[in-house]
Design a protein around this motif. Structure first.
Motif, PDB file in Angstrom:
ATOM      1  N   GLU A 259       0.863  -1.225   0.038  1.00 12.37           N
ATOM      2  CA  GLU A 259      -0.173   0.015  -0.096  1.00 12.37           C
ATOM      3  C   GLU A 259       0.935   1.229   0.075  1.00 12.37           C
ATOM      4  N   LEU A 260       0.486   2.323  -0.803  1.00 14.82           N
ATOM      5  CA  LEU A 260       1.297   3.445  -0.783  1.00 14.82           C
ATOM      6  C   LEU A 260       0.051   4.656  -0.935  1.00 14.82           C
ATOM      7  N   GLY A 261       0.364   5.915  -0.679  1.00  7.72           N
ATOM      8  CA  GLY A 261      -0.615   6.726  -0.876  1.00  7.72           C
ATOM      9  C   GLY A 261      -0.749   7.256  -2.459  1.00  7.72           C
ATOM     10  N   GLU A 262      -1.010   8.485  -2.486  1.00  7.18           N
ATOM     11  CA  GLU A 262      -1.137   8.988  -3.904  1.00  7.18           C
ATOM     12  C   GLU A 262       0.277   8.960  -4.790  1.00  7.18           C
ATOM     13  N   ARG A 292      -2.179  11.677  -7.910  1.00  8.62           N
ATOM     14  CA  ARG A 292      -2.478  13.080  -7.355  1.00  8.62           C
ATOM     15  C   ARG A 292      -3.084  14.076  -8.510  1.00  8.62           C
ATOM     16  N   ARG A 297      -9.515   6.568 -10.655  1.00  4.49           N
ATOM     17  CA  ARG A 297      -8.925   5.521 -10.240  1.00  4.49           C
ATOM     18  C   ARG A 297      -8.033   4.802 -11.327  1.00  4.49           C
ATOM     19  N   TRP A 315     -13.057   8.237  -8.141  1.00  2.50           N
ATOM     20  CA  TRP A 315     -13.072   7.970  -6.767  1.00  2.50           C
ATOM     21  C   TRP A 315     -14.178   8.221  -6.110  1.00  2.50           C
ATOM     22  N   PRO A 320     -11.074   6.204   0.689  1.00  2.00           N
ATOM     23  CA  PRO A 320      -9.556   6.639   0.821  1.00  2.00           C
ATOM     24  C   PRO A 320      -8.906   6.779  -0.583  1.00  2.00           C
ATOM     25  N   ARG A 321      -8.303   7.791  -0.842  1.00  2.00           N
ATOM     26  CA  ARG A 321      -7.512   7.856  -2.037  1.00  2.00           C
ATOM     27  C   ARG A 321      -6.021   7.270  -1.714  1.00  2.00           C
ATOM     28  N   ARG A 322      -5.896   6.042  -2.083  1.00  5.45           N
ATOM     29  CA  ARG A 322      -4.803   5.319  -1.771  1.00  5.45           C
ATOM     30  C   ARG A 322      -4.216   4.467  -2.827  1.00  5.45           C
ATOM     31  N   THR A 323      -3.065   3.893  -2.809  1.00  4.26           N
ATOM     32  CA  THR A 323      -2.572   3.033  -3.855  1.00  4.26           C
ATOM     33  C   THR A 323      -2.433   1.589  -3.239  1.00  4.26           C
ATOM     34  N   ARG A 324      -2.909   0.480  -3.785  1.00  5.55           N
ATOM     35  CA  ARG A 324      -2.860  -0.905  -3.320  1.00  5.55           C
ATOM     36  C   ARG A 324      -2.778  -2.022  -4.488  1.00  5.55           C
TER      37      ARG A 324
END
Length: 345
Positions: A259-262, A292, A297, A315, A320-324
């Motif tokens: 998992e990462l953020g934007e 970002r 998505r 989205w 939540p805006r996240r990278t998985r």
């Protein structure tokens, strides 16, 4: 009075990234008036394919008819997950005309076929056919279909060593259960590779099967639905490396979620995924990314070092805006620290 005829079930199997979800998406959109239900099995805890298919839902296959089983291999969780799921789908009103089952890329199809002999469902469903998908380019390259002559020579030199890789066994078991084999991504492979892949499949299959090349899952549903194979009654003609075993393990593979953020640069993420695949022999990466400044998505799908991305939907306000990303590799090739370092950039 309820219809007492058996509901046909099509099992869609195939290795990781072969295009199973793409095929089922096409079948949903071209159902021809059939009321469909879909069972999707993921290897790992992060469900991606079910969410993709829900975007394709139509009146004849509404979202509630699409069920995702993401807590284990479908052929290992028959009693706990599969049988109750089929019973729930059969109880829908209106009842589905046809059920599609997408197995995980690591599933062995034969244990699943045996489940259709369970008393709870045997009189109510039948396996209309098993469709095995194979990436034409990968098969032509010999990645999942060992040369039988070379294997025989190696075994003759050292009878104590089993030279079949786990990937080859999965591939061969899927072919052995198939009623039709689809060679996918024919446009990427090219005519010569498709011809080579076709020859390999026909040599590996224990009985004659139709082999059809296709692009982007586009095929007339009449070719693969309505086969009437009753595969649950034909198990002896579908040999497996695991015949004689009550169950099987997936200890040959690791699956982890990173998992990462934007992110700022989708191209940089794709390059990192491709480098990870080359350096650590990663089989499959799939998931989604938050870019970002972008409202959509980003869907990420990688087979080996081949990475494809596309924006699939906006989205939602409540997520939540996240990278998985799910990373799948043979055991011992990856760990959380390795994946984190490779994708940090």
């Amino acid at each position: 009075m309820r219809d007492l005829s058996k509901v046909p079930v099509t099992v869609v199997t195939g290795f990781l990234g072969a295009g199973k979800t793409t095929l089922i998406s096409h079948l949903i959109r071209h159902a021809g008036g059939r009321r469909l239900a879909v069972v999707v099995n993921e290897f790992g805890t992060l469900g991606i394919d079910g969410a993709i298919l829900e975007q394709c839902a139509i009146p004849d296959c509404p979202a509630e008819n699409i069920v995702e089983l993401a807590n284990g291999c479908i052929c290992c969780t028959v009693a706990d997950d599969f049988i109750p799921t089929i019973e729930r789908l059969l109880a829908l009103d209106p009842r589905p005309d046809h059920i599609l089952i997408e197995t995980s890329g690591l599933a062995l199809p034969k244990p699943l076929l045996k489940a259709f002999d369970w008393p709870a469902i045997r009189s109510r469903v039948t396996v209309d056919g098993v469709i095995a998908l194979a990436d034409a380019e990968a098969v032509a390259a010999g990645r999942f279909a060992p040369d039988p002559a070379a294997v025989a020579a190696q075994r003759a030199a050292d009878a104590e060593v089993d030279h079949d890789t786990p990937l080859a066994e999965v591939f061969e078991d899927q072919l052995a259960c198939a009623d039709v084999v689809l060679l996918t991504k024919a446009d990427l492979a090219g005519a010569d590779a498709v011809a080579t892949a076709r020859a390999i499949v026909l040599a590996e299959a224990p009985r004659p099967v139709p082999v059809v090349a296709l692009v982007d899952g586009a095929i007339d549903p009449g070719v693969i639905l309505g086969l009437g194979a009753a595969a649950e009654d034909d198990l002896a003609a579908r040999p497996s490396h695991h015949d004689g075993f009550d169950d099987h393990e997936h200890d040959d593979f690791d699956s982890l979620v990173h998992e990462l953020g934007e992110i700022d640069d989708p191209a940089a993420l794709s390059a990192s995924v491709a480098a990870l695949a080359r350096d650590r022999d990663v089989l499959r990466v799939k998931g989604y990314a938050a870019v970002r400044g972008k409202p959509m998505r980003l869907l990420v799908q990688a087979v080996g070092a081949r990475v494809r991305t596309s924006y699939d939907r906006p989205w939602r306000a409540d997520e939540p805006r996240r990278t998985r990303l799910v990373v799948i590799a043979e055991r011992g090739r990856v760990d959380a620290a390795t994946v984190g370092a490779a994708l940090a950039g």
